[in-house]
Design an enzyme around this catalytic site. Sequence first.
Site, PDB file in Angstrom:
ATOM      1  N   CYS A   1       0.839  -1.208   0.000  1.00 51.09           N
ATOM      2  CA  CYS A   1       0.000   0.000   0.000  1.00 51.09           C
ATOM      3  C   CYS A   1       0.875   1.260   0.000  1.00 51.09           C
ATOM      4  CB  CYS A   1      -0.923  -0.003   1.223  1.00 51.09           C
ATOM      5  SG  CYS A   1      -2.023   1.422   1.243  1.00 51.09           S
TER       6      CYS A   1
ATOM      7  N   CYS B   1       0.384   5.077   6.802  1.00 54.70           N
ATOM      8  CA  CYS B   1      -0.226   4.925   8.129  1.00 54.70           C
ATOM      9  C   CYS B   1       0.790   4.245   9.065  1.00 54.70           C
ATOM     10  CB  CYS B   1      -1.502   4.085   8.029  1.00 54.70           C
ATOM     11  SG  CYS B   1      -2.567   4.605   6.674  1.00 54.70           S
TER      12      CYS B   1
ATOM     13  N   CYS C   1       0.531   0.503  10.268  1.00 55.83           N
ATOM     14  CA  CYS C   1       0.089  -0.573   9.380  1.00 55.83           C
ATOM     15  C   CYS C   1       1.200  -1.445   8.799  1.00 55.83           C
ATOM     16  CB  CYS C   1      -0.742   0.018   8.254  1.00 55.83           C
ATOM     17  SG  CYS C   1      -1.529  -1.256   7.250  1.00 55.83           S
TER      18      CYS C   1
ATOM     19  N   CYS D   1     -16.289  -9.687   5.677  1.00 53.10           N
ATOM     20  CA  CYS D   1     -15.663  -8.388   5.391  1.00 53.10           C
ATOM     21  C   CYS D   1     -14.382  -8.577   4.586  1.00 53.10           C
ATOM     22  CB  CYS D   1     -15.284  -7.680   6.685  1.00 53.10           C
ATOM     23  SG  CYS D   1     -16.640  -7.519   7.833  1.00 53.10           S
TER      24      CYS D   1
ATOM     25  N   CYS E   1     -19.326  -6.707   3.606  1.00 50.66           N
ATOM     26  CA  CYS E   1     -18.653  -5.481   4.029  1.00 50.66           C
ATOM     27  C   CYS E   1     -17.334  -5.414   3.268  1.00 50.66           C
ATOM     28  CB  CYS E   1     -18.400  -5.540   5.538  1.00 50.66           C
ATOM     29  SG  CYS E   1     -17.378  -4.199   6.162  1.00 50.66           S
TER      30      CYS E   1
ATOM     31  N   CYS F   1     -19.388   1.869   8.518  1.00 52.09           N
ATOM     32  CA  CYS F   1     -18.614   1.279   9.613  1.00 52.09           C
ATOM     33  C   CYS F   1     -17.399   2.164   9.792  1.00 52.09           C
ATOM     34  CB  CYS F   1     -18.203  -0.156   9.232  1.00 52.09           C
ATOM     35  SG  CYS F   1     -17.039  -0.896  10.404  1.00 52.09           S
TER      36      CYS F   1
ATOM     37  N   ARG G   1     -17.880  -2.337  17.841  1.00 47.74           N
ATOM     38  CA  ARG G   1     -17.107  -3.553  17.574  1.00 47.74           C
ATOM     39  C   ARG G   1     -15.794  -3.564  18.343  1.00 47.74           C
ATOM     40  NH1 ARG G   1     -17.483  -7.409  13.639  1.00 47.74           N
ATOM     41  NH2 ARG G   1     -19.132  -6.183  12.668  1.00 47.74           N
TER      42      ARG G   1
HETATM   43  N1  SAM Z   1      -6.615   0.440   3.129  1.00 53.26           N
HETATM   44  C1  SAM Z   1      -7.901   0.623   3.618  1.00 53.26           C
HETATM   45  C2  SAM Z   1      -8.013   1.744   4.618  1.00 53.26           C
HETATM   46  O1  SAM Z   1      -7.012   2.140   5.193  1.00 53.26           O
HETATM   47  O2  SAM Z   1      -9.125   2.223   4.823  1.00 53.26           O
HETATM   48  C3  SAM Z   1      -8.513  -0.619   4.203  1.00 53.26           C
HETATM   49  C4  SAM Z   1      -7.699  -1.567   5.030  1.00 53.26           C
HETATM   50  S1  SAM Z   1      -7.061  -0.919   6.559  1.00 53.26           S
HETATM   51  C5  SAM Z   1      -6.016  -2.212   7.087  1.00 53.26           C
HETATM   52  C6  SAM Z   1      -8.476  -0.972   7.648  1.00 53.26           C
HETATM   53  C7  SAM Z   1      -8.289  -0.402   9.038  1.00 53.26           C
HETATM   54  O3  SAM Z   1      -7.592  -1.326   9.852  1.00 53.26           O
HETATM   55  C8  SAM Z   1      -7.505   0.879   9.184  1.00 53.26           C
HETATM   56  O4  SAM Z   1      -8.268   1.995   8.896  1.00 53.26           O
HETATM   57  C9  SAM Z   1      -7.089   0.838  10.642  1.00 53.26           C
HETATM   58  O5  SAM Z   1      -8.023   1.548  11.423  1.00 53.26           O
HETATM   59  C10 SAM Z   1      -7.089  -0.658  10.991  1.00 53.26           C
HETATM   60  N2  SAM Z   1      -5.733  -1.148  11.263  1.00 53.26           N
HETATM   61  C11 SAM Z   1      -4.747  -1.325  10.363  1.00 53.26           C
HETATM   62  N3  SAM Z   1      -3.620  -1.770  10.957  1.00 53.26           N
HETATM   63  C12 SAM Z   1      -3.892  -1.885  12.278  1.00 53.26           C
HETATM   64  C13 SAM Z   1      -3.131  -2.275  13.406  1.00 53.26           C
HETATM   65  N4  SAM Z   1      -1.849  -2.630  13.304  1.00 53.26           N
HETATM   66  N5  SAM Z   1      -3.726  -2.289  14.609  1.00 53.26           N
HETATM   67  C14 SAM Z   1      -5.030  -1.917  14.727  1.00 53.26           C
HETATM   68  N6  SAM Z   1      -5.796  -1.519  13.692  1.00 53.26           N
HETATM   69  C15 SAM Z   1      -5.239  -1.495  12.476  1.00 53.26           C
HETATM   70 FE1  SF4 Z   2      -2.806   1.243   3.355  1.00 57.18          FE
HETATM   71 FE2  SF4 Z   2      -2.676   0.114   5.757  1.00 57.18          FE
HETATM   72 FE3  SF4 Z   2      -3.113   2.713   5.557  1.00 57.18          FE
HETATM   73 FE4  SF4 Z   2      -5.060   0.961   4.772  1.00 57.18          FE
HETATM   74  S1  SF4 Z   2      -4.265   1.263   6.845  1.00 57.18           S
HETATM   75  S2  SF4 Z   2      -4.352   2.810   3.703  1.00 57.18           S
HETATM   76  S3  SF4 Z   2      -3.751  -0.687   3.988  1.00 57.18           S
HETATM   77  S4  SF4 Z   2      -1.227   1.631   4.903  1.00 57.18           S
END
Ligand code: SAM
Ligand code: SF4
Length: 315
Positions: free
Chosen positions: A55, A59, A62, A99, A130, A190, A262
Site C-alpha cells: 500500500c 499509516c 500498518c 468483510c 462489508c 462502519c 465492535r
Molecule cells: N486500506 C484501507 C483503509 O485504510 O481504509 C482498508 C484496510 S485498513 C487495514 C483498515 C483499518 O484497519 C484501518 O483503517 C485501521 O483503522 C485498521 N488497522 C490497520 N492496521 C492496524 C493495526 N496494526 N492495529 C489496529 N488496527 C489497524
Molecule cells: Fe494502506 Fe494500511 Fe493505511 Fe489501509 S491502513 S491505507 S492498507 S497503509
Amino acid sequence: MSDEVKKKWGLDELETIYDSPFNDLIWNSHNIHRKYHDPNAVQISTLMSIKTGGCPEDCKYCSQSIKYDTSLSLEKFLSVDEVREQAIIAKNNGASRFCMGAAWRNLKDSNLQKITDMIKEVKKLGMESCVTLGMITDVQAQALKSAGLDYYNHNLDTSREYYEKVVTTRTYQDRLDTLQNIRDAGIKVCCGGILGLGEEKIDRIKLIHVLANLEEHPESVPINQLVKVQGTPYFDNTNVDEFDFIRTIALARIAMPKSMVRLSAGRDSMNDQMQALCFFAGANSIFYGEELLTTKNAGVNHDRVLLKKLKINPS
Ligand code: SAM
Ligand code: SF4
Ligand code: DTB
C-alpha cells in the site's frame, strides 16, 4: 428522538462522561446498552484480506504500507473463487457478515467489476457483505450499493488534530469525503478508530465526538487496539491502559446508543475478563477467525469457549 439518541454532543459533555467514576460510567453505558440491544448477543464477522501489502499510504500503524519493512509477504488481488471458498468456511463457522479488505489507497475503476462480483457471491450465500478498500468516489459507492453491499468500513482512526501525525499521505477531510459518499449511496457506515497510536485522552474523546456528530451515527463503530507490528514506527508504543480502553467503549456506547460497537483488533492480547468488561460496557460485535487482515486474532476455539462461559449468543 429520545435524548439518548440525540445527534449533537458537546465535547465538554463527552469529556465529563469519560472522566466520571469508572463504576458510574460503565453502569450508565450498560443501561443504555440494555435498552437498545440484547446484552447477551454479539454479532460476529469474519475478515479476509483480498489484496495484501504494497500500500502506498504511510499509516504508521500498518503492516501493509510500502514505507516500512515489516517482512509481510505481498499477495496479488485474489480471485472471486478464492473469496467464495473463504466465505463458505466463515458461514459454516457461524459468521453472519463477511468483510473483505484491500491494501489500497483508493479503489481503481479497473478493480470495480471484480469487487462487485465478490460482493454478489457473499450475498448469494445469505451473508451480509462489508468491504474496506480505501477512498471511493460517489459513483463507485453507487456501484457497490447496486451490487448489494451492506457495509463499508473506513476509519477516522483518531482526532482530526492527531491524524496528521499518524498519516501524511491523506487528510482527515479525504476520509470524511469518502464517508459522505458511502452514506449518500445508502450503504451502512462502519467507522471507528485505533487506541495506542500515542494519542492523548482528548484525541479519543474527540474521535467519538466527530463520529457522534456525523449527520447519522455510523451503524458500526470499530474500536481497535493497536496491534504492534515489527518494522512500523509504532512498534514500540506504550500499551493502552485497559481501563482507558473500556472507558472509550463506554463513551462510544453512550454517545451512539443504537450503533453496533465492535471490539476489533487487539483481542488476541486481551484476557477474557477484559473482553467481558468491554461487552458489559457496550461492545456487541467482534471479528471471528484465526486472523484479522495480516495479524493474529483471538482464535475461533478460544472465542467459542469464552462466549459459552459468558452465555453470550453469537449472531
Ligand atoms: N486500506 C484501507 C483503509 O485504510 O481504509 C482498508 C484496510 S485498513 C487495514 C483498515 C483499518 O484497519 C484501518 O483503517 C485501521 O483503522 C485498521 N488497522 C490497520 N492496521 C492496524 C493495526 N496494526 N492495529 C489496529 N488496527 C489497524
Ligand atoms: Fe494502506 Fe494500511 Fe493505511 Fe489501509 S491502513 S491505507 S492498507 S497503509
Ligand atoms: C477495523 O476497524 N479493523 C479491522 C477492519 N476494520 C478492517 C482491521 C484490523 C486490522 C488489524 C491489523 C491487521 O491484521 O493487519
